[in-house]
Design a protein around this motif. Structure first.
Motif, mmCIF file in Angstrom:
data_model
loop_
_atom_site.group_PDB
_atom_site.id
_atom_site.type_symbol
_atom_site.label_atom_id
_atom_site.label_comp_id
_atom_site.label_asym_id
_atom_site.label_seq_id
_atom_site.Cartn_x
_atom_site.Cartn_y
_atom_site.Cartn_z
ATOM 1 N N ARG A 23 0.846 -1.196 0.000
ATOM 2 C CA ARG A 23 0.000 0.000 0.000
ATOM 3 C C ARG A 23 0.873 1.236 0.000
ATOM 4 O O ARG A 23 1.992 1.218 0.513
ATOM 5 N N LEU A 24 0.306 2.307 -0.551
ATOM 6 C CA LEU A 24 0.992 3.591 -0.472
ATOM 7 C C LEU A 24 0.269 4.377 0.618
ATOM 8 O O LEU A 24 -0.757 5.011 0.372
ATOM 9 N N ALA A 25 0.780 4.258 1.823
ATOM 10 C CA ALA A 25 0.158 4.903 2.984
ATOM 11 C C ALA A 25 1.229 5.087 4.039
ATOM 12 O O ALA A 25 2.222 4.355 4.051
ATOM 13 N N PRO A 26 1.041 6.067 4.917
ATOM 14 C CA PRO A 26 2.037 6.291 5.967
ATOM 15 C C PRO A 26 2.310 5.005 6.760
ATOM 16 O O PRO A 26 1.378 4.280 7.103
ATOM 17 N N GLY A 27 3.590 4.736 7.008
ATOM 18 C CA GLY A 27 3.988 3.552 7.748
ATOM 19 C C GLY A 27 4.410 2.403 6.850
ATOM 20 O O GLY A 27 5.139 1.515 7.273
ATOM 21 N N TYR A 28 3.967 2.417 5.600
ATOM 22 C CA TYR A 28 4.346 1.351 4.669
ATOM 23 C C TYR A 28 5.715 1.647 4.064
ATOM 24 O O TYR A 28 6.173 2.798 4.030
ATOM 25 N N ALA A 29 6.367 0.590 3.586
ATOM 26 C CA ALA A 29 7.667 0.743 2.932
ATOM 27 C C ALA A 29 7.545 1.711 1.761
ATOM 28 O O ALA A 29 6.535 1.707 1.051
ATOM 29 N N ALA A 30 8.564 2.521 1.583
ATOM 30 C CA ALA A 30 8.563 3.463 0.453
ATOM 31 C C ALA A 30 9.033 2.740 -0.809
ATOM 32 O O ALA A 30 10.040 3.087 -1.414
ATOM 33 N N ASP A 31 8.270 1.699 -1.158
ATOM 34 C CA ASP A 31 8.492 0.960 -2.409
ATOM 35 C C ASP A 31 7.476 1.529 -3.390
ATOM 36 O O ASP A 31 6.263 1.339 -3.202
ATOM 37 N N LEU A 32 7.944 2.221 -4.407
ATOM 38 C CA LEU A 32 7.028 2.924 -5.303
ATOM 39 C C LEU A 32 7.345 2.638 -6.763
ATOM 40 O O LEU A 32 8.494 2.374 -7.118
ATOM 41 N N VAL A 33 6.298 2.690 -7.575
ATOM 42 C CA VAL A 33 6.477 2.644 -9.026
ATOM 43 C C VAL A 33 5.873 3.918 -9.596
ATOM 44 O O VAL A 33 4.721 4.238 -9.304
ATOM 45 N N LEU A 34 6.671 4.661 -10.355
ATOM 46 C CA LEU A 34 6.171 5.853 -11.040
ATOM 47 C C LEU A 34 6.026 5.487 -12.508
ATOM 48 O O LEU A 34 7.019 5.150 -13.165
ATOM 49 N N PHE A 35 4.789 5.486 -13.016
ATOM 50 C CA PHE A 35 4.624 5.110 -14.421
ATOM 51 C C PHE A 35 3.700 6.079 -15.144
ATOM 52 O O PHE A 35 2.861 6.748 -14.531
ATOM 53 N N PRO A 43 13.023 -4.464 -22.040
ATOM 54 C CA PRO A 43 12.389 -3.845 -20.876
ATOM 55 C C PRO A 43 11.046 -3.202 -21.257
ATOM 56 O O PRO A 43 10.841 -2.884 -22.435
ATOM 57 N N PRO A 44 10.171 -3.027 -20.302
ATOM 58 C CA PRO A 44 8.866 -2.432 -20.605
ATOM 59 C C PRO A 44 9.015 -0.944 -20.917
ATOM 60 O O PRO A 44 10.077 -0.362 -20.710
ATOM 61 N N VAL A 45 7.944 -0.341 -21.389
ATOM 62 C CA VAL A 45 7.944 1.104 -21.622
ATOM 63 C C VAL A 45 7.001 1.761 -20.612
ATOM 64 O O VAL A 45 6.091 1.120 -20.080
ATOM 65 N N GLY A 46 7.258 3.025 -20.340
ATOM 66 C CA GLY A 46 6.356 3.801 -19.493
ATOM 67 C C GLY A 46 6.591 3.652 -18.002
ATOM 68 O O GLY A 46 5.909 4.285 -17.211
ATOM 69 N N ILE A 47 7.562 2.812 -17.606
ATOM 70 C CA ILE A 47 7.916 2.725 -16.181
ATOM 71 C C ILE A 47 9.018 3.760 -15.960
ATOM 72 O O ILE A 47 10.155 3.584 -16.417
ATOM 73 N N ASN A 48 8.683 4.855 -15.301
ATOM 74 C CA ASN A 48 9.622 5.957 -15.172
ATOM 75 C C ASN A 48 10.655 5.709 -14.075
ATOM 76 O O ASN A 48 11.856 5.866 -14.284
ATOM 77 N N LYS A 49 10.161 5.323 -12.894
ATOM 78 C CA LYS A 49 11.082 5.041 -11.788
ATOM 79 C C LYS A 49 10.525 3.947 -10.897
ATOM 80 O O LYS A 49 9.305 3.810 -10.758
ATOM 81 N N VAL A 50 11.429 3.220 -10.269
ATOM 82 C CA VAL A 50 11.046 2.250 -9.247
ATOM 83 C C VAL A 50 11.871 2.558 -8.007
ATOM 84 O O VAL A 50 13.097 2.732 -8.095
ATOM 85 N N LEU A 51 11.186 2.682 -6.865
ATOM 86 C CA LEU A 51 11.873 2.945 -5.600
ATOM 87 C C LEU A 51 11.703 1.742 -4.682
ATOM 88 O O LEU A 51 10.612 1.158 -4.601
ATOM 89 N N VAL A 100 15.426 1.827 -10.117
ATOM 90 C CA VAL A 100 15.316 1.846 -11.584
ATOM 91 C C VAL A 100 14.954 3.268 -11.986
ATOM 92 O O VAL A 100 14.014 3.854 -11.444
ATOM 93 N N ASP A 101 15.740 3.833 -12.892
ATOM 94 C CA ASP A 101 15.463 5.180 -13.387
ATOM 95 C C ASP A 101 15.413 5.107 -14.906
ATOM 96 O O ASP A 101 16.442 4.934 -15.542
ATOM 97 N N ARG A 102 14.224 5.186 -15.472
ATOM 98 C CA ARG A 102 14.004 5.070 -16.920
ATOM 99 C C ARG A 102 14.775 3.889 -17.507
ATOM 100 O O ARG A 102 15.552 4.028 -18.450
ATOM 101 N N GLY A 103 14.576 2.732 -16.907
ATOM 102 C CA GLY A 103 15.156 1.499 -17.451
ATOM 103 C C GLY A 103 16.547 1.179 -16.940
ATOM 104 O O GLY A 103 17.015 0.051 -17.077
#
Ligand SMILES: [Zn+2]
Length: 543
Positions: A485-497, A510-518, A525-528
């Motif tokens: 989940r993206l909520a306070p207290g959860y790991a800051a594991d994020l996908v920006l697409f 590699p896929p397209v449209g995945i901008n960043k992975v945290l 991952v930063d633009r692939g």
């Protein structure tokens, strides 16, 4: 709200993983966790990421991965980088009955044989118990968050080897104890692979007994069922009664009901064109079970091909003493008859089976990438003999991609019905190693394909629902703490697409449209481009 965060992800549309509609917010990250979700512009950080025009979602959870035998390797991050690039930050491993632990001095040989297809290269088992394995993997560091299941097959091998029979009372007690120990030491559940040795030898009462242990511990029971086809050699008499894949689901639901366990039907697929018509019945059976109070769900990958071993479609009577039987002319004559009938009954062509890796045998290397019909032509033998040749020469370890999984190039109706179902978690079920030149497309594009093709382009479900079934839904079913989940207290594991672009990038690309992975607040991952770090992931343990 004031105060400076380690990092602020600014200006994105939040899809938080719960299924609720997206909303505009900034994400404040502190010490690897989401610390704040606020109206845009309200917080500041020592660093910022510009997410304007992008969706910000929780990192994806692959509920069914086969990366176990890579994780102890120091370069597992490089090998598994295609998973990170598609947005996967948490892996559930130990699926289909096989796990890294528990093992004994004697059973490591069997564990190695069972996992041959999953391995990149051999490594020493420096552990015996699940606790020792988790410690060992943790000490070396992981490039993902990882949750482990204990494999029923692995546990069975540690207690009774690959004995092709039911356990004695003493052995059943030992299986129960070993299952309980693994769950108490941090495994999230028990996985079974009932079409593989030795899971194939387990009968319903053994499964119900172990389901009871799983339920007592509040864990999950995940199962690769006996049959994903309407007719199989696993049920007798073959031609009477319900389709075998429906029987398989009924058997598992009954075991879960008796034992009271939470049940996950692994990779819900319909193999062979003549099996496709059973999909409404299977989905209805699952819904009826839910209505009757069984906590059951399933997972699926968004492709009509899947990876497995060449021996996965051989009957039990051949697998037992395989090395001798596959060379016995009488056995082969019977197998040829049965196989022909089986294939026709299923609606599976020889051209639906493609060899992707020949088990490391130099003689099979020129055949990699070819389907069985083409191999037969090349070798000047019948397709059946070509199949047996690959199976025998690779000692059953060749890897294949089988087609007709819930559809083919001309018909995807069963696949779309499965993917559309609210109880379907998305998974890769992929085997990703550096062996061979041909790979499962699921390794590269599973999650982007669901977001792009099935949600955006075909409109089967909303983007919010797609994200829910790749984040909070699998995480909460398995019980993974602090992710999904993206909520306070959860790991800051994020996908920006980018929701307009996200999708597959083509074969092995590699896929397209995945901008960043945290992962844990760090850009991996930063633009692939991957920034691998084995200290970023966490070994998750059941509490
Ligand atoms: Zn499986």
């Amino acid at each position: 709200m004031t105060g400076e965060f380690d990092l602020v992800v600014r200006g994105g549309d939040i899809i938080d993983g719960t299924g609720r509609p997206r909303f505009a917010a900034d994400v404040g990250i502190q010490e690897g966790r989401v610390a704040a979700l606020t109206v845009p512009g309200a917080i500041t950080g020592r660093a910022t990421l510009d997410a304007r025009g992008l969706v910000v979602a929780p990192g994806f959870v692959d509920i069914h991965s086969h990366a176990d035998w890579l994780l102890p390797l120091e370069d597992h991050g490089e090998i598994l980088a295609p998973m990170l690039r598609q947005g996967v930050t948490s892996l559930v491993v130990g699926n289909c009955g096989h796990s890294l632990a528990p093992v004994t001095e004697d059973s490591t040989r069997l564990a190695d044989a069972s996992s041959e297809i999953l391995r990149d290269r051999a490594f020493p088992y420096t552990w015996r118990s699940t606790a020792e394995m988790l410690d060992a993997v943790e000490a070396r560091g992981v490039a993902f968050n990882v949750g482990f299941l204990a494999g029923h097959g692995t546990i069975r091998q540690s207690v009774m080897g690959n004995a092709p029979r039911a356990p004695s009372q003493g052995e059943l007690d030992a299986l129960r104890r070993a299952t309980r120990d693994a769950l108490r030491e941090g495994a999230f559940g028990l996985s079974a692979g009932l079409a593989y040795k030795p899971g194939v030898f387990a009968k319903s009462d053994e499964l119900a007994a172990l389901c009871g242990v799983v339920a007592d511990e509040g864990a999950i029971f995940t199962v690769h069922g006996r049959a994903y086809v309407w007719i199989s050699p696993f049920y007798k008499p073959m031609l009477l009664g319900k389709p075998h894949n429906v029987r398989s689901v009924d058997e598992l639901v009954t075991a879960a009901k008796q034992g009271g366990a939470r049940l996950q039907l692994s990779h819900q697929i319909f193999i062979g064109r003549r099996t496709w018509r059973t999909y409404p019945t299977v989905l209805r059976r699952i819904e009826e079970a839910v209505a009757a109070g069984v906590d059951v769900a399933f997972d699926a990958f968004p492709y009509t091909v899947g990876n497995t071993t060449i021996n996965a479609i051989l009957p039990e009577w051949v697998l037992d003493h395989f090395e001798e039987r596959i060379r016995d002319p009488k056995v082969l004559a019977r197998l040829r008859r049965e196989f022909t009938m089986f294939r026709l009954a299923l609606g599976l062509d020889w051209s639906d089976i493609t060899v992707t890796w020949g088990g490391g045998q130099a003689s099979l290397e020129p055949l990699e990438g070819l389907h069985i019909a083409a191999i037969a032509k090349k070798l000047g033998v019948s397709p059946f003999d070509a199949y047996v040749h690959v199976s025998r020469e690779s000692s059953g370890s060749a890897r294949v991609l089988i087609g007709t999984y819930s559809g083919d190039d001309t018909n995807e109706e069963p696949l779309r019905a499965v993917l559309s179902h609210r109880l379907c978690a998305f998974e890769t079920d992929t085997i990703l190693t550096r062996r061979g030149r041909f790979h499962n497309p699921a390794s590269f594009g599973t999650f982007p394909r669901v977001l792009g093709r099935y949600s955006r382009d075909l409109g089967l479900f909303s983007l919010e629902e797609a994200v829910r079934r790749m984040t909070s839904f699998p995480a909460e079913r398995v019980g993974l703490p602090g992710v999904g989940r993206l909520a306070p207290g959860y790991a800051a594991d994020l996908v920006l697409f980018d929701p307009r672009l996200v999708g597959e990038g083509g074969p092995n690309a590699p896929p397209v449209g995945i901008n960043k992975v945290l992962l844990g607040g760090h850009v991996v991952v930063d633009r692939g481009v991957t920034h691998l770090d084995r200290s970023r992931g966490r070994v998750l343990r059941r509490r």
